[in-house]
Design a protein around this motif. Structure first.
Motif, mmCIF file in Angstrom:
data_model
loop_
_atom_site.group_PDB
_atom_site.id
_atom_site.type_symbol
_atom_site.label_atom_id
_atom_site.label_comp_id
_atom_site.label_asym_id
_atom_site.label_seq_id
_atom_site.Cartn_x
_atom_site.Cartn_y
_atom_site.Cartn_z
ATOM 1 N N ALA A 173 0.765 -1.102 -0.030
ATOM 2 C CA ALA A 173 0.169 0.117 -0.064
ATOM 3 C C ALA A 173 0.950 1.123 -0.038
ATOM 4 O O ALA A 173 2.005 1.161 0.249
ATOM 5 C CB ALA A 173 -0.976 -0.109 1.406
ATOM 6 N N PRO A 174 0.572 2.412 -0.414
ATOM 7 C CA PRO A 174 0.978 3.371 -0.358
ATOM 8 C C PRO A 174 1.668 3.997 0.917
ATOM 9 O O PRO A 174 2.773 4.419 1.099
ATOM 10 C CB PRO A 174 0.096 4.795 -0.792
ATOM 11 C CG PRO A 174 -0.753 3.955 -1.526
ATOM 12 C CD PRO A 174 -0.893 2.617 -0.892
ATOM 13 N N GLU A 175 1.085 3.651 2.046
ATOM 14 C CA GLU A 175 1.338 3.909 3.523
ATOM 15 C C GLU A 175 2.681 2.892 3.613
ATOM 16 O O GLU A 175 3.499 3.537 4.521
ATOM 17 C CB GLU A 175 0.488 3.713 4.450
ATOM 18 C CG GLU A 175 -0.594 2.505 4.464
ATOM 19 C CD GLU A 175 -1.422 2.427 3.604
ATOM 20 O OE1 GLU A 175 -2.512 1.922 4.077
ATOM 21 O OE2 GLU A 175 -1.799 3.325 2.530
ATOM 22 N N ARG A 177 5.109 2.338 1.458
ATOM 23 C CA ARG A 177 6.291 2.930 0.917
ATOM 24 C C ARG A 177 6.360 4.222 1.676
ATOM 25 O O ARG A 177 7.567 4.531 1.693
ATOM 26 C CB ARG A 177 5.829 3.153 -0.594
ATOM 27 C CG ARG A 177 5.664 1.872 -1.261
ATOM 28 C CD ARG A 177 5.518 2.153 -2.922
ATOM 29 N NE ARG A 177 3.855 2.522 -3.191
ATOM 30 C CZ ARG A 177 3.028 1.644 -3.453
ATOM 31 N NH1 ARG A 177 3.440 0.339 -3.703
ATOM 32 N NH2 ARG A 177 1.931 1.924 -3.863
ATOM 33 N N GLN A 178 5.418 4.800 2.076
ATOM 34 C CA GLN A 178 5.848 6.005 3.077
ATOM 35 C C GLN A 178 6.471 5.798 4.211
ATOM 36 O O GLN A 178 7.661 6.382 4.362
ATOM 37 C CB GLN A 178 4.391 6.651 3.381
ATOM 38 C CG GLN A 178 4.025 7.625 2.014
ATOM 39 C CD GLN A 178 2.261 7.710 2.144
ATOM 40 O OE1 GLN A 178 1.725 7.521 3.384
ATOM 41 N NE2 GLN A 178 1.475 8.255 1.318
ATOM 42 N N ALA A 265 7.790 -3.632 1.172
ATOM 43 C CA ALA A 265 7.982 -2.520 0.197
ATOM 44 C C ALA A 265 9.743 -2.252 0.030
ATOM 45 O O ALA A 265 9.843 -2.240 -1.419
ATOM 46 C CB ALA A 265 7.740 -1.041 0.794
#
Length: 350
Positions: A173-175, A177-178, A265
């Motif tokens: 999910a994007p979170e 990777r963040q 990630a």
């Protein structure tokens, strides 16, 4: 006359699935959960699992609608039993009046009694004895052979689902990777130009020696010019440091307090994973990341990733097969045609 499959003779509005296990075991259940969702697209699916698996349920929200933490059972070793929570746990599940309780946790010798206590209208799963097929209970004899994802998928198929693929998944999910970016671990890493080496495993007797991981990492770094990232949980930080201490090449220590998603990630942009038979090998399968997996104790036919071209599994309980690990790691890094490997005598590689 044989009965119709259970899914075809019940109007299933809700399902409670029991599988109270750790990461790798849960990822092996994804093909069965995917088939379950495909067969019952409108049903509300609830997972009962170990407390950590709330994050698993969130990650696979397209297959799982709700999560209930399991307080444990004296005969299941995965966690200590929280006895004070047992009565409200069972009462809460019974109050939900599930249409179906699905036992996806082993041969049922212990777990069928647990799942029967959920109070669902019908129950299905595997059993340790003879098959049971009544209007409201369907239990199939537990298969003693076969890969874990296939065993679980086969159960759901026999209940009336169509297979929706036997591949594993691990959505990043994007979170995730963040979080990885915020940690700074991946700073300076070039995607596709590093390998991950994971020397840990939850059980000590499944761990290949750190010196062997260090030797493999050094050789691959020298031969392919790749960076080396040593991954692990915070509890494995000392093991990762020990592995690094045996290395000549510089390695990034990623045994940091990051989530499983952030670690995935990090692995997603790697070129190869070298690891023990542990949960990260199933993450690699879900990411389509090439891997070499070293087995020391467990059933290799049951727990090896299904794609034997992309994931090479080495049986090495005595830690004597460093050469074989290197041989297959080189082949994967070089993108060698598997047919050439067979001709060269590297197949089978168990």
């Amino acid at each position: 006359m044989s009965r119709r499959p259970l899914f075809h003779r019940l109007d299933i509005a809700s399902v409670v699935v029991f599988r109270a296990l750790h990461l790798g075991d849960m990822l092996c259940a994804v093909p069965a959960l995917r088939a379950l969702r495909t067969a019952l697209p409108k049903a509300r699916i609830t997972l009962v699992g170990l407390p950590w698996a709330r994050q698993f349920a969130r990650r696979f929200h397209h297959y799982i609608d709700d999560f209930v933490p399991f307080p444990g059972h004296p005969l299941l070793p995965e966690q200590e039993t929280r006895h004070e929570e047992l009565t409200p746990f069972y009462a809460g599940l019974c109050a939900r009046r599930f249409t179906l309780a699905l036992q996806l946790h082993g041969n049922g010798a212990v777990t069928n009694e647990i799942v029967a206590g959920f109070g669902a209208q019908a129950m299905a799963g595997y059993c340790a004895g003879k098959a049971v097929d009544t209007e409201r209970t369907v239990l199939f004899p537990y298969p003693e052979v076969g890969a874990e994802p296939d065993r679980l998928l086969r159960l759901v198929e026999r209940l009336g689902a169509s297979a929706a693929g036997d591949y594993l998944e691990f959505p990043v999910a994007p979170e995730d990777r963040q979080e990885l970016e915020a940690s700074g671990i991946a700073a300076g890493l070039e995607p596709g130009n590093y390998i991950c080496v994971h020397p840990g495993a939850r059980k000590r007797d499944k761990r290949w020696p750190p010196q062997r991981f260090a030797e493999v990492a050094d050789r691959l770094a020298a031969e392919f010019g790749v960076g080396v990232v040593l991954t692990g949980s915070p509890d494995e930080a000392e093991l990762v440091r020990e592995t690094a201490s045996h290395m000549q090449a510089r390695a990034i220590n990623a045994a940091a307090p990051i989530s499983i998603g952030a670690m995935a990630a990090l692995m997603k942009n790697a070129r190869l994973l070298v690891c023990n038979d542990t949960g990260v090998s199933h993450i690699a399968a879900g990411l389509r990341l090439k891997s070499v997996v070293i087995f020391s104790r467990t059933d290799i036919a049951r727990w090896a990733p299904l794609d034997r071209d992309k994931h090479r599994c080495i049986w090495d309980p005595d830690a004597q097969r460093t050469g074989a690990v290197l041989q297959h790691a080189r082949a994967l890094l070089a993108g060698t045609d598997p047919n050439r490997q067979r001709r060269a005598g590297l197949w089978p590689y168990f």
